[in-house]
Every structure is written in C-alpha cells, then in structure tokens.
Write a protein that holds these residues in place. Structure first.
Motif, PDB file in Angstrom:
ATOM      1  N   LYS A 117      -2.034 -36.143  10.056  1.00 40.17           N
ATOM      2  CA  LYS A 117      -3.371 -35.977   9.461  1.00 40.17           C
ATOM      3  C   LYS A 117      -3.343 -36.195   7.950  1.00 40.17           C
ATOM      4  O   LYS A 117      -4.217 -36.880   7.396  1.00 40.17           O
ATOM      5  CB  LYS A 117      -3.914 -34.585   9.792  1.00 40.17           C
ATOM      6  N   ASN A 118      -2.345 -35.627   7.302  1.00 36.27           N
ATOM      7  CA  ASN A 118      -2.226 -35.799   5.846  1.00 36.27           C
ATOM      8  C   ASN A 118      -1.920 -37.246   5.477  1.00 36.27           C
ATOM      9  O   ASN A 118      -2.436 -37.766   4.481  1.00 36.27           O
ATOM     10  CB  ASN A 118      -1.153 -34.866   5.290  1.00 36.27           C
ATOM     11  N   LEU A 133      -5.138 -39.272   5.681  1.00 38.55           N
ATOM     12  CA  LEU A 133      -5.981 -38.993   4.519  1.00 38.55           C
ATOM     13  C   LEU A 133      -5.481 -39.723   3.278  1.00 38.55           C
ATOM     14  O   LEU A 133      -6.263 -40.330   2.536  1.00 38.55           O
ATOM     15  CB  LEU A 133      -6.021 -37.484   4.255  1.00 38.55           C
ATOM     16  N   GLU A 134      -4.172 -39.669   3.058  1.00 41.58           N
ATOM     17  CA  GLU A 134      -3.586 -40.348   1.892  1.00 41.58           C
ATOM     18  C   GLU A 134      -3.788 -41.859   1.996  1.00 41.58           C
ATOM     19  O   GLU A 134      -4.081 -42.526   0.999  1.00 41.58           O
ATOM     20  CB  GLU A 134      -2.089 -40.018   1.786  1.00 41.58           C
ATOM     21  N   SER A 174      -6.160 -43.521   3.330  1.00 41.93           N
ATOM     22  CA  SER A 174      -7.537 -43.911   3.021  1.00 41.93           C
ATOM     23  C   SER A 174      -7.774 -44.028   1.512  1.00 41.93           C
ATOM     24  O   SER A 174      -8.691 -44.722   1.076  1.00 41.93           O
ATOM     25  CB  SER A 174      -8.518 -42.907   3.625  1.00 41.93           C
ATOM     26  N   LYS A 175      -6.926 -43.359   0.731  1.00 42.26           N
ATOM     27  CA  LYS A 175      -7.086 -43.363  -0.730  1.00 42.26           C
ATOM     28  C   LYS A 175      -6.286 -44.462  -1.409  1.00 42.26           C
ATOM     29  O   LYS A 175      -6.585 -44.832  -2.546  1.00 42.26           O
ATOM     30  CB  LYS A 175      -6.664 -42.007  -1.299  1.00 42.26           C
ATOM     31  N   PHE A 228     -10.147 -40.699  13.438  1.00 42.81           N
ATOM     32  CA  PHE A 228     -10.166 -40.906  11.993  1.00 42.81           C
ATOM     33  C   PHE A 228     -10.583 -42.335  11.643  1.00 42.81           C
ATOM     34  O   PHE A 228     -11.448 -42.546  10.786  1.00 42.81           O
ATOM     35  CB  PHE A 228      -8.797 -40.612  11.381  1.00 42.81           C
ATOM     36  N   ILE A 245     -11.118 -36.072  10.591  1.00 43.16           N
ATOM     37  CA  ILE A 245      -9.700 -35.715  10.629  1.00 43.16           C
ATOM     38  C   ILE A 245      -9.491 -34.259  11.034  1.00 43.16           C
ATOM     39  O   ILE A 245      -8.555 -33.912  11.725  1.00 43.16           O
ATOM     40  CB  ILE A 245      -9.015 -36.012   9.269  1.00 43.16           C
ATOM     41  N   ILE A 257     -12.576 -31.429   7.150  1.00 45.00           N
ATOM     42  CA  ILE A 257     -12.564 -32.648   6.337  1.00 45.00           C
ATOM     43  C   ILE A 257     -13.113 -33.810   7.149  1.00 45.00           C
ATOM     44  O   ILE A 257     -12.433 -34.378   7.993  1.00 45.00           O
ATOM     45  CB  ILE A 257     -11.135 -32.983   5.845  1.00 45.00           C
ATOM     46  N   PHE A 311     -15.438 -37.452   6.530  1.00 47.89           N
ATOM     47  CA  PHE A 311     -15.988 -38.358   5.533  1.00 47.89           C
ATOM     48  C   PHE A 311     -17.453 -38.664   5.841  1.00 47.89           C
ATOM     49  O   PHE A 311     -17.806 -38.966   6.984  1.00 47.89           O
ATOM     50  CB  PHE A 311     -15.187 -39.670   5.517  1.00 47.89           C
TER      51      PHE A 311
END
Length: 296
Positions: free
Chosen positions: A215-216, A219-220, A222-223, A247, A253, A257, A259
């Motif tokens: 999951k982390n 998220l990372e 996507s950035k 996701f 996610i 969290i 989006f």
C-alpha cells in the motif's frame, strides 16, 4: 541469459512499461534480474535503471554489469529515499513483481516451502529479527485468526488458529514440518498442495508486512511517476491483486486515503495473464496477473 528465477510475463510487462527509451525506470523487485535485463535491452544509452531488492542473496547473484544500471539492497517501501539519494525526483516507469522468487522458494534453509524440513523463517530480508517462529509461537488467537482469514482467505481460520495454539502449549513450533504435521487435509494431492500454499503464504505475508508495504509503495509510486509514465505490477494472489486493482482503477488504497482525482488510467481493462505456453514452461507463473496503468 540463464536466470536463477524465470521472469514472469516478461514480454507483456516490458512492452507496456516503456514509453520513453531515454527515461529513468525502477525495477522495484530485482529478484533474479530477468526483468531488469529485459528493461535495459529496451532502453537507450542515456537511460537509467534503478533496481531494489531486500534479499541479500538476490543482490549477491546479480549478473548485470551496465553503467546505466544501479542496484540497491532495500525494500521497495523506501523507493523515494533511494531516488532522492541518487538526486532523482521523477521516473518514467516502475515495475514490481510481487511474487516470491525461485531462489527463495527452492532454498532448503529459508523456510518458504513445505517441501523441506527446516527452521521456520520466511524472512525476505534475512537481516530482520522477526521470523515465522515469532508469528506462530507468540501471536494471540485473534491475531492468528486474522492472518489466516485475511491473507490465506481460509473459511476455517478459527480451527487453524486453535490447532496452532494447542500444539505450542506442549512445544514450540520451530520447523516447517512441525507446522505441516499439525494438519490432515482430506482429498486430492492438489487440494493438499493448495492448502499448504495458502497456509505458508499467509504467514509469509505477515512476517514481511507485505500488505502495508504494498500500500505504501503504491502511494509513493503515484507521487514519483511522471505524467504519461507507467506502472506495471505483477501479483500472485487475490489479496495483493485486489489492492493493486482498486488503487489503479479507483484511487482507493485504504478507508482513510482515497484520491479525489484518480492518479492513474488503466491501459487494459482486465489483468493480463500468462499464456498457456508460459504456464507449461514455468508452472509457477500460472497464478500471475499483470496490471498496467498510466499516470494522469
């Protein structure tokens, strides 16, 4: 090239991943190096490939010598730190093969498989102090129920937890066959094989904190992926695949969290699966699912 781990869905993942042959790419799970090797063959000389693996054995067995290639011993949850350390802000694409490698499965002392009688370990990072023995001998009944129900998707998770608790009252569960001999599975060899695959899978997921790490990582990702850049994720069981699917498709996610603007656009509506021929050549690929998305 002869790989000590056959890369799964290699043609499909590489062809869909690379959109800029001069770009910077990440192989988040180096494993046997097959995907990294294929990525480098598709990139130009100006390109860069960063690879990560938390297993030191994979790092030691690296066969790739290329000035465009940089390999780091680290879990892909730290992908942003690795890129920052190398003064990289954004990348053109990321590949993650979430499966356990043949190098790990076939090693008789790592404890990933019930084929060998050895100490229960299952650590992907051998420097970690937390192993399968800790899970089986220290977890509460409720904690054991959770991992077998959530990660193994066992309907009889309560019974499995009860058997483990009853056994460890007499003696700690220390070896793979200590665990295997607790269970009598009625039915065919195929049914027995599937039961133990799910049992070992659920413990391994807990030992390596795989769900939170995934999951982390998403998220990372996507950035740090550039607009029009891509992410390709290969998963092997429904627990992982659901997380990746929701996701990439919906930007969901966790319950906390979500989006408002979905960060990715799916390239294919459905997951790509191995061909019949690939499954014949590599039976361990049979459960693989590849999902590819593009950064919006």
């Amino acid at each position: 090239m002869n790989f000590h781990h056959k890369p799964v869905l290699i043609k499909e993942s590489i062809e869909n991943l690379i959109t800029d042959q001069d770009g910077i790419y990440v192989d988040a799970t180096f494993g046997g190096g097959g995907h990294s090797y294929a990525i480098l063959n598709k990139l130009n000389q100006k390109a860069t490939l960063i690879a990560l693996d938390q297993d030191k054995e994979s790092i030691k067995k690296n066969f790739i010598i290329d000035e465009r290639f940089h390999l780091f011993h680290n879990n892909f949850i730290h992908i942003r730190d690795i890129l920052n350390h190398n003064k990289i802000d954004k990348v053109s694409g990321i590949l993650a093969d979430l499966g356990i490698s043949s190098l790990q499965m076939d090693n008789p002392i790592r404890g990933f498989s019930n084929r060998f009688n050895c100490l229960l370990d299952m650590r992907m990072n051998t420097e970690s102090l937390y192993s399968a023995q800790n899970v089986l001998n220290e977890y509460s009944k409720q904690e054991l129920f959770h991992i077998f129900y959530e990660y193994g998707e066992f309907k009889n998770a309560q019974k499995i937890a009860d058997k483990i608790l009853k056994k460890r009252l007499k003696k700690n569960i220390t070896t793979t066959w200590d665990l295997v001999h607790l269970f009598f599975v009625k039915g065919s060899f195929k049914k027995r094989k599937r039961f133990f695959a799910r049992l070992f899978q659920s413990i391994r997921i807990e030992v390596n904190n795989e769900i939170n790490v995934l999951k982390n990582f998403l998220l990372e990702s996507s950035k740090i992926i550039l607009p029009k850049g891509r992410i390709a994720v290969i998963s092997y069981h429904s627990v992982e695949d659901r997380i990746v699917k929701y996701f990439l498709k919906k930007g969901i996610i966790t319950n906390q969290i979500n989006f408002q603007t979905i960060p990715f656009r799916m390239i294919h509506k459905k997951a790509i699966k191995p061909s019949f021929q690939e499954i014949i050549n590599n039976p361990r690929s049979r459960s693989a699912k590849l999902r590819i998305a593009e950064k919006t």
